[in-house]
Design a protein around this motif. Structure first.
Motif, PDB file in Angstrom:
ATOM      1  N   MET A  20      44.342  39.406  39.660  1.00 42.55           N
ATOM      2  CA  MET A  20      43.984  38.403  38.660  1.00 42.55           C
ATOM      3  C   MET A  20      44.621  38.743  37.321  1.00 42.55           C
ATOM      4  SD  MET A  20      42.388  35.839  39.841  1.00 42.55           S
ATOM      5  CE  MET A  20      41.840  35.128  38.302  1.00 42.55           C
TER       6      MET A  20
ATOM      7  N   VAL B  32      37.239  32.027  42.152  1.00 42.25           N
ATOM      8  CA  VAL B  32      38.245  32.250  43.188  1.00 42.25           C
ATOM      9  C   VAL B  32      37.621  31.793  44.494  1.00 42.25           C
ATOM     10  CG1 VAL B  32      39.689  33.937  44.378  1.00 42.25           C
ATOM     11  CG2 VAL B  32      39.189  34.238  41.935  1.00 42.25           C
ATOM     12  N   ASN B  33      38.206  30.752  45.067  1.00 37.26           N
ATOM     13  CA  ASN B  33      37.661  30.162  46.298  1.00 37.26           C
ATOM     14  C   ASN B  33      36.175  29.845  46.133  1.00 37.26           C
ATOM     15  OD1 ASN B  33      40.228  30.510  47.482  1.00 37.26           O
ATOM     16  ND2 ASN B  33      39.702  32.593  48.046  1.00 37.26           N
TER      17      ASN B  33
ATOM     18  N   TRP C  17      34.463  35.155  39.783  1.00 34.05           N
ATOM     19  CA  TRP C  17      35.339  36.325  39.869  1.00 34.05           C
ATOM     20  C   TRP C  17      34.626  37.610  39.490  1.00 34.05           C
ATOM     21  CZ3 TRP C  17      39.553  37.615  35.809  1.00 34.05           C
ATOM     22  CH2 TRP C  17      39.036  37.538  34.523  1.00 34.05           C
TER      23      TRP C  17
ATOM     24  N   TYR D   8      40.784  41.890  41.189  1.00 37.70           N
ATOM     25  CA  TYR D   8      40.801  41.158  42.455  1.00 37.70           C
ATOM     26  C   TYR D   8      42.239  40.927  42.901  1.00 37.70           C
ATOM     27  CZ  TYR D   8      40.565  37.365  45.810  1.00 37.70           C
ATOM     28  OH  TYR D   8      40.734  36.595  46.938  1.00 37.70           O
TER      29      TYR D   8
ATOM     30  N   ILE E 272      44.938  38.897  44.730  1.00 36.17           N
ATOM     31  CA  ILE E 272      45.187  37.522  45.148  1.00 36.17           C
ATOM     32  C   ILE E 272      45.627  37.508  46.610  1.00 36.17           C
ATOM     33  CG2 ILE E 272      46.577  35.454  44.700  1.00 36.17           C
ATOM     34  CD1 ILE E 272      44.763  36.127  42.373  1.00 36.17           C
TER      35      ILE E 272
ATOM     36  N   ASP F  96      44.721  31.310  48.225  1.00 40.53           N
ATOM     37  CA  ASP F  96      43.569  31.333  47.317  1.00 40.53           C
ATOM     38  C   ASP F  96      43.628  30.129  46.389  1.00 40.53           C
ATOM     39  OD1 ASP F  96      42.287  33.632  48.177  1.00 40.53           O
ATOM     40  OD2 ASP F  96      42.933  34.881  46.501  1.00 40.53           O
TER      41      ASP F  96
ATOM     42  N   VAL G 293      42.315  29.339  42.607  1.00 39.65           N
ATOM     43  CA  VAL G 293      41.771  29.935  41.393  1.00 39.65           C
ATOM     44  C   VAL G 293      41.519  28.804  40.400  1.00 39.65           C
ATOM     45  CG1 VAL G 293      42.164  31.596  39.528  1.00 39.65           C
ATOM     46  CG2 VAL G 293      43.077  32.052  41.822  1.00 39.65           C
TER      47      VAL G 293
END
Length: 97
Positions: free
Chosen positions: A34, A67-68, A72, A80, A82, A86, A88
């Motif tokens: 991220m 995220v999904n 986060w 995190y 990626i 994904d 975001v």
């Protein structure tokens, strides 16, 4: 790596009024996190007023990051990694008045 990046809550105004981007991240020897995604978005998508999106190496306070569809903060925030496909989502929770 293909991912989807979305902006909402007024943030899309900083990104050519576009809410949804399908992005192919460049191949890298290091894993995409991220932290590196935020820097890439700032350099490649952000059109104006970076101070309204980033503060240092992270998003500024008042921006929710999912995220999904998961916060986060539950995933490790800047650390995190990626994953392909994904999604975001950056949402501004600040509303002028």
């Amino acid at each position: 790596m293909d991912i989807n990046v979305k902006f909402s809550g007024g943030l899309e105004l900083l990104f050519k009024n576009q809410k949804d981007y399908n992005i192919k991240l460049p191949d890298s020897n290091e894993k995409w996190t991220m932290k590196s995604l935020i820097a890439w978005v700032k350099e490649n998508l952000l059109q104006e007023r970076p101070e309204l999106f980033v503060q240092g190496e992270t998003v500024r306070p008042g921006i929710l990051v999912l995220v999904n569809d998961s916060d986060w903060e539950l995933l490790g925030e800047l650390d995190y990694e990626i994953q392909p496909r994904d999604t975001v989502l950056f949402i501004s929770t600040l509303h002028g008045g």
